[in-house]
Motif scaffolding. Structure first.
Motif, PDB file in Angstrom:
ATOM      1  N   ALA A  30     -14.645  47.557  -6.979  1.00  0.00           N
ATOM      2  CA  ALA A  30     -14.398  46.438  -8.178  1.00  0.00           C
ATOM      3  C   ALA A  30     -13.543  47.115  -9.033  1.00  0.00           C
ATOM      4  N   LYS A  31     -13.747  48.562  -9.125  1.00  0.00           N
ATOM      5  CA  LYS A  31     -12.884  49.369 -10.317  1.00  0.00           C
ATOM      6  C   LYS A  31     -11.478  49.813  -9.753  1.00  0.00           C
ATOM      7  N   GLU A  32     -10.995  49.444  -8.259  1.00  0.00           N
ATOM      8  CA  GLU A  32      -9.911  49.998  -8.038  1.00  0.00           C
ATOM      9  C   GLU A  32      -8.770  48.924  -8.213  1.00  0.00           C
ATOM     10  N   VAL A  33      -7.644  49.322  -8.120  1.00  0.00           N
ATOM     11  CA  VAL A  33      -6.374  48.424  -8.453  1.00  0.00           C
ATOM     12  C   VAL A  33      -6.438  47.183  -7.419  1.00  0.00           C
ATOM     13  N   LYS A  34      -6.293  47.519  -6.097  1.00  0.00           N
ATOM     14  CA  LYS A  34      -6.493  46.758  -5.104  1.00  0.00           C
ATOM     15  C   LYS A  34      -7.619  45.646  -5.155  1.00  0.00           C
ATOM     16  N   GLY A  35      -8.573  46.264  -5.382  1.00  0.00           N
ATOM     17  CA  GLY A  35      -9.739  45.463  -5.690  1.00  0.00           C
ATOM     18  C   GLY A  35      -9.818  44.281  -6.634  1.00  0.00           C
ATOM     19  N   LYS A  36      -9.297  44.831  -7.729  1.00  0.00           N
ATOM     20  CA  LYS A  36      -9.088  43.821  -8.855  1.00  0.00           C
ATOM     21  C   LYS A  36      -8.237  42.750  -8.658  1.00  0.00           C
ATOM     22  N   LYS A  37      -6.977  43.046  -7.812  1.00  0.00           N
ATOM     23  CA  LYS A  37      -6.101  42.277  -7.440  1.00  0.00           C
ATOM     24  C   LYS A  37      -6.670  41.190  -6.623  1.00  0.00           C
ATOM     25  N   CYS A  38      -7.450  41.532  -5.532  1.00  0.00           N
ATOM     26  CA  CYS A  38      -7.914  40.701  -4.521  1.00  0.00           C
ATOM     27  C   CYS A  38      -8.909  39.722  -5.444  1.00  0.00           C
ATOM     28  N   PHE A  73     -17.383  38.058  -4.281  1.00  0.00           N
ATOM     29  CA  PHE A  73     -16.621  38.575  -5.516  1.00  0.00           C
ATOM     30  C   PHE A  73     -17.171  38.471  -6.770  1.00  0.00           C
ATOM     31  N   THR A  74     -18.255  37.401  -6.687  1.00  0.00           N
ATOM     32  CA  THR A  74     -18.963  37.211  -8.239  1.00  0.00           C
ATOM     33  C   THR A  74     -20.179  37.729  -8.117  1.00  0.00           C
ATOM     34  N   SER A  75     -20.588  38.368  -6.853  1.00  0.00           N
ATOM     35  CA  SER A  75     -21.987  38.946  -6.841  1.00  0.00           C
ATOM     36  C   SER A  75     -22.095  40.240  -7.337  1.00  0.00           C
ATOM     37  N   GLU A  76     -23.445  40.548  -7.831  1.00  0.00           N
ATOM     38  CA  GLU A  76     -23.528  41.905  -8.424  1.00  0.00           C
ATOM     39  C   GLU A  76     -23.287  42.999  -7.799  1.00  0.00           C
ATOM     40  N   SER A  77     -23.510  42.875  -6.392  1.00  0.00           N
ATOM     41  CA  SER A  77     -23.162  44.119  -5.374  1.00  0.00           C
ATOM     42  C   SER A  77     -21.559  44.236  -5.406  1.00  0.00           C
ATOM     43  N   TRP A  78     -20.801  43.326  -5.788  1.00  0.00           N
ATOM     44  CA  TRP A  78     -19.251  43.725  -5.941  1.00  0.00           C
ATOM     45  C   TRP A  78     -19.023  43.990  -7.323  1.00  0.00           C
ATOM     46  N   THR A  79     -19.484  43.672  -8.208  1.00  0.00           N
ATOM     47  CA  THR A  79     -19.361  43.969  -9.458  1.00  0.00           C
ATOM     48  C   THR A  79     -19.517  45.371 -10.031  1.00  0.00           C
TER      49      THR A  79
END
Length: 330
Positions: A295-303, A284-290
């Motif tokens: 990462a831009k979805e609401v559920k993604g940000k919440k997780c 969740f802190t990698s460049e692949s995720w960001t």
């Protein structure tokens, strides 16, 4: 008389052509070894090659006990005293192993007086030392099931269904009925105990523990922790792209693993999430995720907020400390 040499690779020269092969085998052989005679060159030169014995059994061996081995000619015979001492030692070891098992499971010593115990020992002997012990599930027997989906599951109905099976099996062969702890099951158990004084109704231990888990879920801090864990696993497993990304960081380790019961599964999943804490945080802190769309979805940000929250991990540890002993018992 000198002991014969070891026949690992023996050259036998000058044999008479008319001499029988059986006599040669008796002179140098033992039934503990399978011997193969190969003829090379002319009849004046023969090579004896010794191979290990075959240990396989044929179908007919299933119905007979193994016969004692007869030693070959010119081979040192094992004395009766030596054989008796060895047999006594082996029997003593077997008796100790059987006794230790009886101590562990709490079996009464008079169980060895049953004919079935001797039959079990004989069956094990007939199979041989390669026998694989039966599994837990091989010891249970399924008799039948009853479809009562169109009827009300009252205590009277459950008691009547069980009583019918008791009669078919034979009352003297049944001493215990194990059922879930629902109120109708408890009432059915009381009816059976009243009708059959020798019968005991016993609550299912696994179901008791599962009910304890259910009560733990009602505590606010655990309820919120579980809810966030469910959201996290649902988001990860709901998208093949996110799941593939995570598996690269966890080396293919799954977060979900089914347990014996529904609530135990949730606690076990919490434990696996905690074990992969560092890898999940890396993802969740990698460049692949960001840089990903998730990462831009609401559920993604919440997780992501959940994973990066120290309070969440503290509550996970708290839940595991409370549930750990119960999971081990279950």
């Amino acid at each position: 008389m000198e002991r014969p040499p070891e026949f690992d690779d023996v050259e036998v020269l000058g044999l008479d052509e008319n001499e029988k092969e059986e006599e040669l085998m008796q002179e140098i052989g033992s039934e503990r070894r399978r011997q193969v005679l190969e003829v090379t060159g002319n009849s004046a030169s023969k090579k004896l090659k010794v191979l290990p014995p075959q240990s396989s059994k044929g179908p007919i061996d299933c119905y007979f006990s193994p016969r004692p081995t007869v030693m070959g000619k010119n081979i040192r015979q094992t004395t009766i005293d030596e054989n008796s001492l060895a047999k006594n030692e082996l029997r003593e070891r077997a008796c100790v192993a059987i006794a230790r098992w009886m101590y562990d499971v709490g079996i009464a010593f008079n169980a060895v007086n049953y004919d079935s115990f001797g039959e079990m020992i004989q069956a094990i002997e007939n199979y041989g030392r390669e026998i694989k012990p039966p599994s837990f599930h091989e010891g249970s027997v399924f008799i039948k099931s009853v479809d009562a989906s169109d009827e009300s599951k009252t205590a009277a109905l459950l008691a009547s269904l069980i009583e019918k099976e008791l009669m078919e099996i034979s009352l003297e062969k049944v001493v215990q009925v194990v059922k879930y702890n629902a109120s109708n099951n408890v009432a059915a158990g009381r009816i059976l105990e009243a009708n059959f004084p020798h019968l005991y109704w016993t609550p299912c231990a696994a179901h008791c523990i599962d009910l304890m888990f259910e009560d733990i879920f009602k505590i606010h801090v655990f309820k919120e922790t579980f809810r966030k864990a469910v959201e996290l696993t649902g988001f990860i497993y709901g998208s093949s792209g996110v799941l593939n990304m995570l598996q690269k960081f966890t080396n293919g380790v799954e977060l979900l693993r089914p347990g014996q019961t529904r609530f135990a599964t949730a606690f076990i999943t919490l434990g696996r999430i905690h074990l992969q804490k560092a890898n999940i945080r890396k993802m969740f802190t990698s460049e692949s995720w960001t840089t990903s769309k998730w990462a831009k979805e609401v559920k993604g940000k919440k997780c992501e907020r959940t994973i990066l929250s120290p309070a969440f991990w503290n509550h996970v540890v708290y839940a595991l400390k409370v549930s750990g002993p119960l999971v081990r018992v279950l």
